[in-house]
Design a protein around this motif. Structure first.
Motif, mmCIF file in Angstrom:
data_model
loop_
_atom_site.group_PDB
_atom_site.id
_atom_site.type_symbol
_atom_site.label_atom_id
_atom_site.label_comp_id
_atom_site.label_asym_id
_atom_site.label_seq_id
_atom_site.Cartn_x
_atom_site.Cartn_y
_atom_site.Cartn_z
ATOM 1 N N GLY A 137 12.215 -16.371 5.741
ATOM 2 C CA GLY A 137 13.271 -15.540 5.173
ATOM 3 C C GLY A 137 12.733 -14.601 4.120
ATOM 4 O O GLY A 137 12.996 -13.389 4.141
ATOM 5 N N THR A 138 11.950 -15.140 3.192
ATOM 6 C CA THR A 138 11.348 -14.311 2.140
ATOM 7 C C THR A 138 10.386 -13.299 2.725
ATOM 8 O O THR A 138 10.350 -12.130 2.305
ATOM 9 N N LEU A 139 9.603 -13.724 3.701
ATOM 10 C CA LEU A 139 8.644 -12.812 4.318
ATOM 11 C C LEU A 139 9.339 -11.698 5.081
ATOM 12 O O LEU A 139 8.822 -10.570 5.147
ATOM 13 N N ALA A 140 10.518 -11.989 5.639
ATOM 14 C CA ALA A 140 11.288 -10.932 6.294
ATOM 15 C C ALA A 140 11.731 -9.889 5.274
ATOM 16 O O ALA A 140 11.682 -8.668 5.538
ATOM 17 N N VAL A 141 12.180 -10.357 4.099
ATOM 18 C CA VAL A 141 12.557 -9.426 3.031
ATOM 19 C C VAL A 141 11.345 -8.598 2.598
ATOM 20 O O VAL A 141 11.430 -7.382 2.384
ATOM 21 N N VAL A 142 10.192 -9.249 2.478
ATOM 22 C CA VAL A 142 8.960 -8.543 2.114
ATOM 23 C C VAL A 142 8.619 -7.485 3.147
ATOM 24 O O VAL A 142 8.212 -6.358 2.800
ATOM 25 N N ALA A 143 8.795 -7.829 4.427
ATOM 26 C CA ALA A 143 8.503 -6.865 5.489
ATOM 27 C C ALA A 143 9.421 -5.648 5.399
ATOM 28 O O ALA A 143 8.975 -4.493 5.542
ATOM 29 N N VAL A 144 10.711 -5.898 5.150
ATOM 30 C CA VAL A 144 11.656 -4.780 5.022
ATOM 31 C C VAL A 144 11.295 -3.918 3.817
ATOM 32 O O VAL A 144 11.285 -2.675 3.906
ATOM 33 N N LEU A 145 10.991 -4.558 2.697
ATOM 34 C CA LEU A 145 10.606 -3.798 1.507
ATOM 35 C C LEU A 145 9.319 -3.012 1.748
ATOM 36 O O LEU A 145 9.170 -1.892 1.232
ATOM 37 N N SER A 146 8.400 -3.581 2.513
ATOM 38 C CA SER A 146 7.169 -2.860 2.842
ATOM 39 C C SER A 146 7.469 -1.613 3.647
ATOM 40 O O SER A 146 6.880 -0.541 3.414
ATOM 41 N N LEU A 147 8.392 -1.727 4.607
ATOM 42 C CA LEU A 147 8.781 -0.559 5.406
ATOM 43 C C LEU A 147 9.473 0.493 4.545
ATOM 44 O O LEU A 147 9.210 1.700 4.686
ATOM 45 N N VAL A 148 10.343 0.038 3.639
ATOM 46 C CA VAL A 148 11.033 0.977 2.745
ATOM 47 C C VAL A 148 10.033 1.699 1.856
ATOM 48 O O VAL A 148 10.089 2.924 1.666
ATOM 49 N N ALA A 149 9.096 0.933 1.282
ATOM 50 C CA ALA A 149 8.088 1.533 0.409
ATOM 51 C C ALA A 149 7.204 2.503 1.183
ATOM 52 O O ALA A 149 6.873 3.590 0.681
ATOM 53 N N ALA A 150 6.827 2.124 2.404
ATOM 54 C CA ALA A 150 6.004 3.011 3.217
ATOM 55 C C ALA A 150 6.745 4.294 3.558
ATOM 56 O O ALA A 150 6.182 5.408 3.482
ATOM 57 N N ALA A 151 8.025 4.168 3.924
ATOM 58 C CA ALA A 151 8.809 5.356 4.269
ATOM 59 C C ALA A 151 8.948 6.289 3.066
ATOM 60 O O ALA A 151 8.787 7.508 3.176
ATOM 61 N N GLY A 152 9.229 5.683 1.899
ATOM 62 C CA GLY A 152 9.350 6.498 0.685
ATOM 63 C C GLY A 152 8.050 7.194 0.341
ATOM 64 O O GLY A 152 8.044 8.350 -0.111
ATOM 65 N N THR A 153 6.935 6.507 0.552
ATOM 66 C CA THR A 153 5.627 7.109 0.252
ATOM 67 C C THR A 153 5.308 8.236 1.234
ATOM 68 O O THR A 153 4.788 9.295 0.847
ATOM 69 N N LEU A 154 5.620 8.044 2.508
ATOM 70 C CA LEU A 154 5.304 9.047 3.524
ATOM 71 C C LEU A 154 6.159 10.307 3.382
ATOM 72 O O LEU A 154 5.766 11.390 3.844
ATOM 73 N N VAL A 155 7.308 10.195 2.752
ATOM 74 C CA VAL A 155 8.160 11.374 2.547
ATOM 75 C C VAL A 155 7.598 12.273 1.443
ATOM 76 O O VAL A 155 7.810 13.491 1.437
ATOM 77 N N GLN A 156 6.839 11.666 0.507
ATOM 78 C CA GLN A 156 6.364 12.421 -0.652
ATOM 79 C C GLN A 156 5.529 13.652 -0.285
ATOM 80 O O GLN A 156 5.736 14.739 -0.864
ATOM 81 N N PRO A 157 4.559 13.568 0.641
ATOM 82 C CA PRO A 157 3.807 14.790 0.986
ATOM 83 C C PRO A 157 4.700 15.894 1.557
ATOM 84 O O PRO A 157 4.461 17.086 1.304
ATOM 85 N N LEU A 158 5.710 15.514 2.334
ATOM 86 C CA LEU A 158 6.599 16.525 2.911
ATOM 87 C C LEU A 158 7.401 17.214 1.825
ATOM 88 O O LEU A 158 7.599 18.449 1.848
ATOM 89 N N VAL A 159 7.877 16.436 0.855
ATOM 90 C CA VAL A 159 8.609 17.034 -0.264
ATOM 91 C C VAL A 159 7.677 17.911 -1.092
ATOM 92 O O VAL A 159 8.059 19.003 -1.563
ATOM 93 N N THR A 160 6.422 17.446 -1.259
ATOM 94 C CA THR A 160 5.440 18.245 -2.001
ATOM 95 C C THR A 160 5.187 19.577 -1.291
ATOM 96 O O THR A 160 5.053 20.628 -1.940
#
Length: 582
Positions: free
Chosen positions: A24-47
């Motif tokens: 259960g905790t690892l599933a939450v970690v996986a979702v947070l990892s995807l959210v963090a990755a998506a947020g990071t990947l958007v940064q160059p496009l915004v830049t």
């Protein structure tokens, strides 16, 4: 001697039992990892949009706010994710230590005969600690890195396929070499952990015999033994260091080369008008988000291999069969036969030499039986077989009329009280030691049993009473006090059958007499089997079994054996219980 089992082959699938409780905790970690990755990947496009807006002299404030929001959001998400991951890793270390310790304490006694204590301690301590890195810096670093790499590569292809091809040329050679070196880390890590276990064994051996070593003036020699083991561990660690020393520079060189290529080729592409400055900056940012996870994933892969090497050592112990009870379907026989009965019993240790040969004798209920004979005759082995520490090879051994192999060990041992020859005392307090087999005993009961073995002074000598410390291995007690405390611990549980292995070996004449009286008092309505070298302690036994070379050579009372058994008469003569020429 039977050959040791090969180590089990472990892989990522072997980690699943350790991760399952935290899915259960690892599933939450996986979702947070995807959210963090998506947020990071958007940064160059915004830049890119920010730079294009600045170049076109358009309003760019909203892009700045979006970037700030993305940075703060990524920081918060990463903090929560990292905490959950670290907490999970600590939980896995805790559960693995509990599981390993529980299994170690249930291994057949023969496994302790084969292995060194220090190596087992190393598996519980050092090896389980490496599992933390598998979760925190290994497995999930690779997974989250893969998401970042895939997203960055996709964006880079969309921005400029040619520039992406140039990037791959710069990265491929370096990463291939790095992966090749990282693949060798697992074997090196396994060897290093084995060497650490051997070093721990050497240290444990030296510390446990510190007084003997000091008295023998062997400090320098024992230091050299430990130093040699430490040197082996050092050499094994250096092999890992050499591998890792190649990995990092190789990856860094590949990354630096890729950046230089991108800057050179990208600058030419901007000059020719194929891409904008914003596109090039976005591409470089994506390159950064590509190579950093790649480098981290490669390092994580190295740590994962080290962790799998440690897991292999852990699984080697966990796959050993624990003590088990084989239900033969035999019904319990009501008490009424002999308390203990040996019937043509044969037994050998792993070296194959027979220790017991066709041993047969009967111990009736409520009697005292003494086992005597020269050293190595098999006396202590008989008690170990009654406790089912080992399984007999031939014949039958019955307790309360039932074959011991048909009785669950817990049920069998609940009727037995056993005092070992070395009389081990556990580090802690008097109370801790007494409650080991009788956790519900009262203070009054503990005081009574200490009085029975002439140890009342132990609770009177300090205000702590029963909470007085006994030291590591009972070092704060004398040898006789340790022996009597072990006997008191057994007497407190009041089992119907008492097995005493040399109970008076460390006692002076006064305390021996007191202990004999205590044993006689508790022996009423109980069965005693006593191993004794000091015949004066067993001359009043109901029967004495004389053993030599693993065989029963005589059975009888003291007076009878003096007449019928030359060996017993010789033993008695050596102890001045009878004239040598009688």
């Amino acid at each position: 001697m039977s050959e040791s089992k090969p180590r089990p082959t472990v892989g990522l699938r072997s980690l699943l039992p350790y991760l399952r409780a935290y899915r259960g905790t690892l599933a939450v970690v996986a979702v947070l990892s995807l959210v963090a990755a998506a947020g990071t990947l958007v940064q160059p496009l915004v830049t890119r949009e920010l730079l294009n807006a600045i170049g076109a002299r358009e309003s760019f404030g909203r892009f700045v706010l979006i970037l700030v929001g993305l940075l703060i959001g990524a920081s918060v998400v990463d903090s929560v994710r990292e905490y959950l991951l670290q907490r999970t890793a600590e939980g896995i270390v805790l559960s693995s230590r509990r599981r390993l310790t529980g299994h170690l304490l249930r291994l057949p006694i023969v496994e302790y005969d084969r292995r060194r204590v220090g190596d087992l301690l190393s598996r519980v301590g050092a090896d389980t600690t490496l599992l933390r890195a598998v979760v925190t810096s290994g497995l999930f670093e690779i997974v989250s890195g893969a998401v970042m790499v895939l997203g960055s590569a996709t964006a880079m292809i969309v921005l400029d396929p040619l520039l992406f091809a140039v990037t791959l040329v710069g990265l491929a050679a370096g990463l291939a070499a790095g992966i090749g070196f990282a693949g060798k880390v697992r074997k090196a890590s396994l060897e290093a952990q084995t060497r650490v276990g051997e070093m721990t064994s050497a240290v444990e051996r030296a510390i446990s015999a510190a007084r003997t070593i000091r008295a023998s003036r062997a400090e320098a020699r024992e230091t050299e033994v430990v130093s040699a083991s430490a040197r082996d561990a050092y050499d094994a660690g250096l092999r890992i260091a050499r591998l890792q020393a190649f990995i990092r520079p190789t990856v860094v060189t590949a990354i630096q080369g890729s950046f230089l290529l991108v800057l050179g080729v990208g600058g030419a592409r901007v000059a020719s008008g194929h891409i904008t400055v914003g596109d090039l900056v976005a591409f470089i940012l994506f390159l950064f988000f590509l190579v950093m996870p790649l480098g981290g994933a490669l390092q994580a892969y190295t740590q994962l291999q080290a962790g799998l090497g440690a897991l292999e050592r852990i699984e080697e112990i966990l796959t050993l069969p624990a003590e088990t009870d084989h239900d033969t379907g035999a019904a319990g026989v009501p008490v009424g036969g002999p308390a203990v009965e040996f019937d043509q019993v044969g037994f050998s240790y792993e070296n194959g030499d027979p220790v017991l040969r066709d041993v047969s004798f009967t111990v009736p209920y409520g009697t005292r039986t003494a086992l005597v004979g020269p050293s190595g005759a098999g006396k202590s082995t008989l008690l170990s077989l009654v406790e089912r520490f080992y399984e007999l090879e031939s014949g039958q051994l019955r307790v309360a009329g039932r074959d011991v192999r048909d009785q669950p060990r817990d049920e069998l041992r609940s009727h037995l009280g056993y005092v070992e020859q070395e009389a081990p005392v556990l580090a802690g307090t008097l109370r801790d030691n007494l409650l080991l087999a009788s956790p519900s005993a009262t203070d009054a009961q503990m005081a009574d049993v200490l009085a029975a073995v002439n140890l009342t002074d132990l609770i009177d000598r300090t205000p702590l009473g029963l909470d007085a410390q006994v030291g590591e291995g009972g070092v704060l007690l004398s040898g006789g006090e340790r022996q009597r405390l072990a006997i008191a611990r057994t007497l407190l549980s009041a089992p119907p059958i008492l097995l005493l292995d040399e109970p008076t070996s460390n006692l002076d004449a006064r305390n021996e007499a007191a202990l004999r009286q205590a044993i006689s008092a508790v022996a009423e309505n109980r069965t005693l089997i006593v191993v004794a070298h000091r015949l004066s302690t067993v001359v009043d036994s109901d029967q004495i079994v004389v053993l030599e070379h693993g065989k029963v050579v005589a059975v009888g009372r003291h007076a009878e054996l003096l007449e019928s058994s030359p060996l017993y008469r010789e033993l008695a003569a050596h102890q001045f219980l009878v004239a040598a020429d009688s």
